[in-house]
Design a protein around this motif. Structure first.
Motif, PDB file in Angstrom:
ATOM      1  N   LEU A 168       2.358   2.442  -2.650  1.00 44.43           N
ATOM      2  CA  LEU A 168       3.881   2.016  -1.762  1.00 44.43           C
ATOM      3  C   LEU A 168       4.488   4.189  -0.396  1.00 44.43           C
ATOM      4  O   LEU A 168       4.709   5.061  -1.722  1.00 44.43           O
TER       5      LEU A 168
ATOM      6  N   THR B 148       1.632   0.332  -6.045  1.00 42.38           N
ATOM      7  CA  THR B 148       1.740  -0.808  -5.944  1.00 42.38           C
ATOM      8  C   THR B 148       1.912  -1.416  -7.524  1.00 42.38           C
ATOM      9  O   THR B 148       1.470  -0.887  -8.082  1.00 42.38           O
TER      10      THR B 148
ATOM     11  N   ILE C 251       1.019  -6.965   1.038  1.00 40.81           N
ATOM     12  CA  ILE C 251       0.218  -6.121  -0.127  1.00 40.81           C
ATOM     13  C   ILE C 251      -0.489  -6.499  -0.151  1.00 40.81           C
ATOM     14  O   ILE C 251       0.352  -8.445  -0.359  1.00 40.81           O
ATOM     15  N   ASN C 252      -2.080  -7.102  -0.206  1.00 37.27           N
ATOM     16  CA  ASN C 252      -3.247  -7.808  -0.436  1.00 37.27           C
ATOM     17  C   ASN C 252      -3.056  -9.345  -0.159  1.00 37.27           C
ATOM     18  O   ASN C 252      -3.249 -10.421  -0.333  1.00 37.27           O
TER      19      ASN C 252
ATOM     20  N   ARG D 232       2.934   0.912   3.544  1.00 38.99           N
ATOM     21  CA  ARG D 232       1.927   0.640   2.486  1.00 38.99           C
ATOM     22  C   ARG D 232      -0.032   1.990   2.585  1.00 38.99           C
ATOM     23  O   ARG D 232       0.014   1.203   3.860  1.00 38.99           O
TER      24      ARG D 232
END
Length: 203
Positions: A164, A182, A117-118, A159
């Motif tokens: 998610l 998220t 994530i990110n 994701r």
């Protein structure tokens, strides 16, 4: 798993145009660190999107691709419950080797149970516990753990956008896809990132 393969998707050719050949790369996953007495194997894998497009090879018509030379680019989960960061070997560009162990559980991370994530946080699904855990790939530390709804056995995680998605099966056999936003703990804090880099613990 013993190999990591990068497979390029061919672009759509213009009308009357000719598509050139698309190249790809492969890396052998070092096996020396696996616990052979436990028959440990690599079960799941997550690739950091931020490490895609960084390596440029001018002889490659397909352009830049995945670059696992940096820290936090590649995370694997094993059948012994370990989450391990891998990176490209300094002396062998066609092999990835362990950099550090991020976490150890009594139960394994199943296939399809890791996602980034990110470009910083790794989220792992623990089917036997019915929970997910987030890790900071820069620091190699646990961020937080969340319990999932108990009405299903959750099997896979991914994701998409700002959400998610977890795939599970109810006792009746019905398949269920659970979506949730998220968590705020995984939203990037640019100030915190700057502090990490300044401390020398960055990529």
């Amino acid at each position: 798993g013993r190999m990591l393969h990068e497979c390029r998707l061919s672009p759509v050719a213009a009308p009357g145009g000719v598509q050139g050949p698309m190249s790809s790369r492969s890396w052998a996953i070092s096996q020396d660190w696996l616990r052979l007495t436990q028959q440990e194997t690599v079960q799941s894998i997550a690739v950091n999107d931020g490490c895609i497009g960084q390596r440029v090879n001018t002889s490659d018509a397909a352009g830049p691709g995945f670059d696992p030379r940096g820290s936090g680019c590649l995370i694997v989960g094993t059948s012994s419950g370990r989450l391990v960061q891998l990176r490209e070997a300094l002396t062998n560009s066609s092999m990835v080797v362990p950099e550090r162990v991020m976490h150890q559980r009594a139960h394994p991370s199943a296939r399809g149970a890791l996602t980034f994530i990110n470009n910083r946080y790794v989220v792992a699904l623990w089917s036997n516990f019915g929970s997910i855990t987030a890790f900071d790939a820069m620091r190699g530390s646990v961020v937080k753990e969340w319990q999932l709804p108990e009405h299903a056995k959750w099997l896979m995680l991914t994701r998409g956008g700002s959400s998610l998605f977890v795939l599970g099966v109810r006792q009746s056999g019905a398949v269920e896809l659970y979506r949730f936003p998220t968590p705020p703990e995984l939203v990037l804090d640019t100030t915190a990132i700057a502090d990490v880099v300044a401390d020398g613990a960055g990529w």
